[in-house]
Every structure is written in structure tokens, then in C-alpha cells.
Design a protein around this motif. Structure first.
Motif, PDB file in Angstrom:
ATOM      1  N   UNK A   1       0.835  -1.212   0.000  1.00  0.00           N
ATOM      2  CA  UNK A   1       0.000   0.000   0.000  1.00  0.00           C
ATOM      3  C   UNK A   1       0.861   1.250   0.000  1.00  0.00           C
ATOM      4  N   UNK A   2       1.974   1.224   0.721  1.00  0.00           N
ATOM      5  CA  UNK A   2       2.892   2.367   0.707  1.00  0.00           C
ATOM      6  C   UNK A   2       3.435   2.581  -0.697  1.00  0.00           C
ATOM      7  N   UNK A   3       3.796   1.492  -1.374  1.00  0.00           N
ATOM      8  CA  UNK A   3       4.292   1.597  -2.757  1.00  0.00           C
ATOM      9  C   UNK A   3       3.221   2.160  -3.679  1.00  0.00           C
ATOM     10  N   UNK A   4       1.968   1.779  -3.434  1.00  0.00           N
ATOM     11  CA  UNK A   4       0.869   2.286  -4.249  1.00  0.00           C
ATOM     12  C   UNK A   4       0.730   3.799  -4.088  1.00  0.00           C
ATOM     13  N   UNK A   5       0.867   4.289  -2.855  1.00  0.00           N
ATOM     14  CA  UNK A   5       0.785   5.730  -2.609  1.00  0.00           C
ATOM     15  C   UNK A   5       1.858   6.456  -3.407  1.00  0.00           C
TER      16      UNK A   5
ATOM     17  N   UNK B   1       9.390   6.169   4.708  1.00  0.00           N
ATOM     18  CA  UNK B   1       9.922   7.392   4.102  1.00  0.00           C
ATOM     19  C   UNK B   1      10.841   7.077   2.929  1.00  0.00           C
ATOM     20  N   UNK B   2      11.524   5.951   2.984  1.00  0.00           N
ATOM     21  CA  UNK B   2      12.384   5.542   1.877  1.00  0.00           C
ATOM     22  C   UNK B   2      11.543   5.290   0.626  1.00  0.00           C
ATOM     23  N   UNK B   3      10.435   4.575   0.807  1.00  0.00           N
ATOM     24  CA  UNK B   3       9.558   4.263  -0.326  1.00  0.00           C
ATOM     25  C   UNK B   3       8.865   5.515  -0.844  1.00  0.00           C
ATOM     26  N   UNK B   4       8.405   6.366   0.065  1.00  0.00           N
ATOM     27  CA  UNK B   4       7.629   7.550  -0.316  1.00  0.00           C
ATOM     28  C   UNK B   4       8.498   8.709  -0.799  1.00  0.00           C
ATOM     29  N   UNK B   5       9.784   8.643  -0.509  1.00  0.00           N
ATOM     30  CA  UNK B   5      10.675   9.731  -0.913  1.00  0.00           C
ATOM     31  C   UNK B   5      10.610  10.935   0.013  1.00  0.00           C
ATOM     32  N   UNK B   6      10.049  10.755   1.197  1.00  0.00           N
ATOM     33  CA  UNK B   6       9.945  11.853   2.161  1.00  0.00           C
ATOM     34  C   UNK B   6      11.289  12.076   2.839  1.00  0.00           C
ATOM     35  N   UNK B   7      11.714  13.339   2.921  1.00  0.00           N
ATOM     36  CA  UNK B   7      13.006  13.645   3.542  1.00  0.00           C
ATOM     37  C   UNK B   7      12.886  13.993   5.015  1.00  0.00           C
ATOM     38  N   UNK B   8      11.636  14.250   5.480  1.00  0.00           N
ATOM     39  CA  UNK B   8      11.429  14.659   6.870  1.00  0.00           C
ATOM     40  C   UNK B   8      10.307  13.848   7.506  1.00  0.00           C
ATOM     41  N   UNK B   9      10.467  13.571   8.793  1.00  0.00           N
ATOM     42  CA  UNK B   9       9.440  12.887   9.578  1.00  0.00           C
ATOM     43  C   UNK B   9       9.171  13.701  10.830  1.00  0.00           C
ATOM     44  N   UNK B  10       7.891  14.018  11.058  1.00  0.00           N
ATOM     45  CA  UNK B  10       7.534  14.761  12.263  1.00  0.00           C
ATOM     46  C   UNK B  10       7.425  13.819  13.453  1.00  0.00           C
ATOM     47  N   UNK B  11       8.016  14.254  14.569  1.00  0.00           N
ATOM     48  CA  UNK B  11       7.969  13.511  15.825  1.00  0.00           C
ATOM     49  C   UNK B  11       7.520  14.480  16.912  1.00  0.00           C
ATOM     50  N   UNK B  12       6.743  13.989  17.877  1.00  0.00           N
ATOM     51  CA  UNK B  12       6.275  14.846  18.962  1.00  0.00           C
ATOM     52  C   UNK B  12       7.166  14.752  20.184  1.00  0.00           C
ATOM     53  N   UNK B  13       7.528  15.896  20.749  1.00  0.00           N
ATOM     54  CA  UNK B  13       8.362  15.897  21.959  1.00  0.00           C
ATOM     55  C   UNK B  13       7.556  15.522  23.193  1.00  0.00           C
ATOM     56  N   UNK B  14       6.283  15.919  23.221  1.00  0.00           N
ATOM     57  CA  UNK B  14       5.456  15.736  24.403  1.00  0.00           C
ATOM     58  C   UNK B  14       5.286  17.036  25.164  1.00  0.00           C
TER      59      UNK B  14
END
Length: 283
Positions: A47-51, A94-107
Motif C-alpha cells: 500500500x505504501x508503494x501504491x501511494x 519514508x524511503x519508499x515515499x521519498x519523504x526527507x522529513x518525519x515529524x515527531x512529537x516531543x510531548x
């Protein structure tokens, strides 16, 4: 500058429909909200590849995966391990989607309520995330967000200093910073400098009562306050100084539009994109 739609605005549509609407609106890309029905740690590899295939076919980039994992500052060790595991899965995607950034929450809690140990614990886990991200040549982005350790430029830079990794940066979000009641204009852009990896755009305003569509209650340094999500230019978060500063500093990264005002999703994205282009002199 390049412009993305936030898929969370289009969460009532399938991710395929969200991609098609994003293309129709004329955006350069889409920032994918990491929650179903668009994406999650449980999303299968096919499904990720399909996106990615659909995005490529439409000529759309996917610059960011907007993760909801994290919350390290107040999470238990077990919860933090689970969040870290989800982050690792997002890295694979992210490797499959080509995204260079990932959002993470500090809390949380709010920066003005936080203790040193909140920052120390968040920094510990964010360093682990940064080390994993570096293996994939990816960057981590922390959104300047109300009710979090990172709700002002100063508190965001404080956490980044503790993390001590150059692949961890901040998302400037004038709407959130308006809620916090902190500067979100030129000075904020200058202060963030190269630590500003990404920009979010949405408008808000303070209101007397909550309960109607688009309203919410939030704790700020002023106490419990009520807000209304607005289309750009219809609220109180003046974005013109921000865009002037982005042009002044030569910002050439991504700007994601994520309006959640009580209007149809396509209509609010169309409205905000038009207003952004007007403020940048592109209309």
C-alpha cells in the motif's frame, strides 16, 4: 518555496483521492498525516508503494510524513519504546515515499509548566531517533505547537541544544504560535535560522465561547482560552510578516497549508493557497 497540502485536512477522503485533490489545487506536493485512512505504522508495504506510484503519476512530491508518535517527555519507558518502534517503521516508509522529513512529537506539558527532566527525557529519545534517521539520510522535525515543550522559538531551541544533532529541526507554525501568544513574525524566522526545517500555515482567533464548529479550548500562559480555526486572513494570526521574512531570508523549503476551519476541505485549501500566493506577490 514549494507548497504542500496537509493530507489531514482531507482525512475524510482516501489517500488516493487526497492526492488527486492536491494535484487539482495546484500544489507541488502533499504532507501525509500518519493516521488512517492515509498512513500508519500498520500500513502494508504494497500500500505504501501504491501511494508513491499514485503521487509520481500526478507529479506530486511527498516532503514530510507527519507522524503522531513521540510524547517522550511524559511517556513511560514502555510507551517510549513503542513510539520509537513506530518511528522506525515510518523511516522505512519514508524511503519508499521519498519523504526527507518525519515529524515527531516531543510531548508536554506547556513549556511554561515543564521541568528540566521533561526536556532531558525528550532529548534522550530524540537522540535515538536522530541516530536512526541519519542511517537513512532523513531529518526529524518538531512542530512548534501549543501545549508542548516546543511552543516557542526559545523552548524549541532549548530542546534542540539538548538533543545536539544537526538532523533535528523545527517546524515554524504561526497559527500555533499565535495560540501560545509568542512572536511568529520576522524575529522568529531570524532566531530559528537554519534550525527552521519546515513551515506550516493556518489561521486562528480568540473567541468568547467554544462549542460551535471549529472552536476548541486550550491552556495557555493566560489560562483556559477559547479559539476558532479560521481560513487564512479571517483570523488574527497575521502571516504577512512571516512570508516577508521567508522571502528576505531566501527560504527555499516547503510550506504546508493545513487549514481546519469549518468549511469544506477543498474550499479552505483553495482559499488559503490563493491568500498565500497573494502575500508572496505570486497571484
Amino acid at each position: 518555496m514549494k507548497f504542500a497540502a496537509f493530507s489531514g485536512v482531507l482525512i475524510d477522503h482516501s489517500i488516493q483521492e487526497a492526492l488527486q485533490l492536491t494535484k487539482k489545487l495546484g500544489f507541488d506536493g502533499i504532507e501525509i498525516a500518519a493516521r488512517e485512512p492515509h498512513l500508519s505504522a500498520a500500513t502494508s508495504a504494497p500500500r505504501v508503494k501504491e501511494i508513491r506510484t499514485v503521487a509520481d503519476g500526478l507529479g506530486l512530491d511527498i516532503p514530510v510524513i507527519a507522524g503522531y508518535m513521540g510524547g517522550f517527555s511524559t511517556a513511560s519507558d514502555k510507551e517510549s519504546e513503542q513510539a520509537f518502534s513506530e518511528f522506525q517503521r515510518m523511516l522505512e516508509m519514508s524511503e519508499t515515499l521519498g519523504a526527507s522529513m518525519i515529524r515527531v512529537g516531543s510531548g508536554g506539558p506547556n513549556a511554561f509548566l515543564a521541568e528540566d527532566y521533561h526536556y532531558a527525557k525528550a532529548a534522550f529519545w530524540l537522540r535515538k531517533c536522530a541516530a536512526e534517521a541519519r542511517k537513512h539520510d532523513k531529518r526529524i522535525v518538531l512542530e512548534i505547537h501549543n501545549v508542548s515543550l516546543v511552543e516557542t522559538v526559545e523552548s524549541g531551541l532549548r530542546l534542540l541544544d539538548l538533543v545536539g544533532e544537526d538532523n533535528v529541526g523545527l517546524i515554524h507554525d504561526a497559527g500555533n504560535m499565535y495560540i501560545t501568544d509568542t512572536d511568529y513574525g520576522r524575529d522568529s524566522v531570524i532566531a530559528l535560522g537554519r534550525k527552521m526545517f519546515h513551515v506550516h500555515v493556518k489561521d486562528e482567533k480568540r473567541v468568547a465561547e467554544a462549542g460551535s464548529p471549529g472552536t476548541f479550548v486550550n491552556r495557555t500562559k493566560h489560562g483556559e482560552e477559547k479559539f476558532l480555526q479560521c481560513r487564512l486572513g479571517e483570523g488574527e494570526a497575521d502571516h504577512q510578516p512571516l512570508f516577508d521574512a521567508l522571502k528576505e531570508t531566501g527560504y527555499d523549503g516547503w510550506v504546508t497549508l493545513e487549514c481546519h476551519a469549518p468549511f469544506p476541505a477543498y474550499e479552505r485549501l483553495e482559499h488559503d493557497f490563493r491568500k498565500v500566493k497573494q502575500m508572496l506577490g505570486l497571484a
